[in-house]
Design a protein around this motif. Sequence first.
Motif: not given
Length: 447
Positions: A244-262
């Motif tokens: 239950d994890l939001s790695t990348v949360s985003f809004s409509a029409g807006v790009a979103a980037t995040n790092l992830a350690v898996v």
Amino acid sequence: MQRRRRAGLLVVAVVATAACLMPSAAASTGDSGGFAVPAAGTFYPTAPQRLLGGDGPYAVPAGGHVSVRVTGREGLPSGGVSAALVNVTLRAPGAPVTLAVPAAGNASAAPVTTAGGATLMSVPAAATRSSLLTVPLGAAGSFDLTTRGGAATLTADLLGFYGADDTVVGGRELAGGYQPLDPKRLYDSRAAGGPIAPADRSTVAVDLGDGVNGHVTALALQVTAVDPSQAGSLTVSTAGESPDLSTVSFSAGVAATNLAVVPAQVDSGGRLGVAVLNRSAAPTQVVVDLVGFYDDGQLGPNLRYRPLPPTRVVDTAAGVGARALQPGVATTLMPPDTVAGDNSFALVGVLTTWAAAGPTDLSVSAGGTSGAGDAGSVHVSAGSVTSTPVQSEIAPDGTLELRTGTAPADVTLDVVGSFEAYPEVSDPSTRGWVPAVPGWQIGAVAR
């Protein structure tokens, strides 16, 4: 200052070579009772563990503060931890919010914000964002977060921690370090069958070589939701798991980037699997880049994490380090010696951009390398505020390079730590890396 050689594409060695490069973790240093290979700066990945917001997003008032305990929780050591790797998801319902960490993790100290130094996370009004933050722990084994701007709700999930000293070895043995890579594109849904459908997942198989896969403890990835049509989130995890994890949360029409350690897990075919789950209600285009990995200490030389006081090394609006980035023009930056020393190979920080006149791709990389391709770049939508965590290598001469693609942009770059060579050497210019494993490749994508 004398600078060191830069790591190659893949700074790993076959296991047979490792024995002559690294001393045994069990080797005693004599009267100290410690280890010949100290645990300071080594990385311990964990299964995602909710630290804050377990019963629902935690509400923080405007200008609020929250303290989060890490050490001593179930399954975690009671001490010997210098910093935690925490994925924070923050929603700013009414007004923009800036998230910061007080100096030295001390809640009584003045908060480090855009006005006083470093920014950990900036979220526009009515938006939700996720950011993988590396935060220092105070003497009590906790970290403190402060907000500036409007009220917010947030969750915080622990994904790993860095050892501060050998006390952590007693319960967890000795861990390994970080191996940075030249960013490699693993997956791009735009060229691999189209967007990921709602509630669907794509699995990426990663093969770093037979002598390496079994010694990888976690993969460091950069994940982007490209211009999504509806708000939502992506969950990036080990294949076969659905935290239950939001790695990348985003809004409509807006790009979103995040790092992830898996956390790494070798599948029946001997490869490492990564799954990307689309939690939004609309098909979403996704890009995944590999930027590095953490090892178990048996692959030869690696890097150790060093927490640093948050330091702003670039603020183009204020003329610190650089002026506004111009399309197609590389901007070279030399971080100060207090941030990047003789044994520094990479920097950990947050890249924040705003005032982009149009959609563009931003990159921060070792000097002289940013024109090599799209892998590792951050896609920015026009007019949006974007804060993205980065772990960037440093060039042999100690420089970083910033570049924007098709539109001018203003940025800040705030450094919170560095990755240092281990073992330290008296002449960094002569310190080479073990040879890259030949023939490493990315496996096919399976839906």
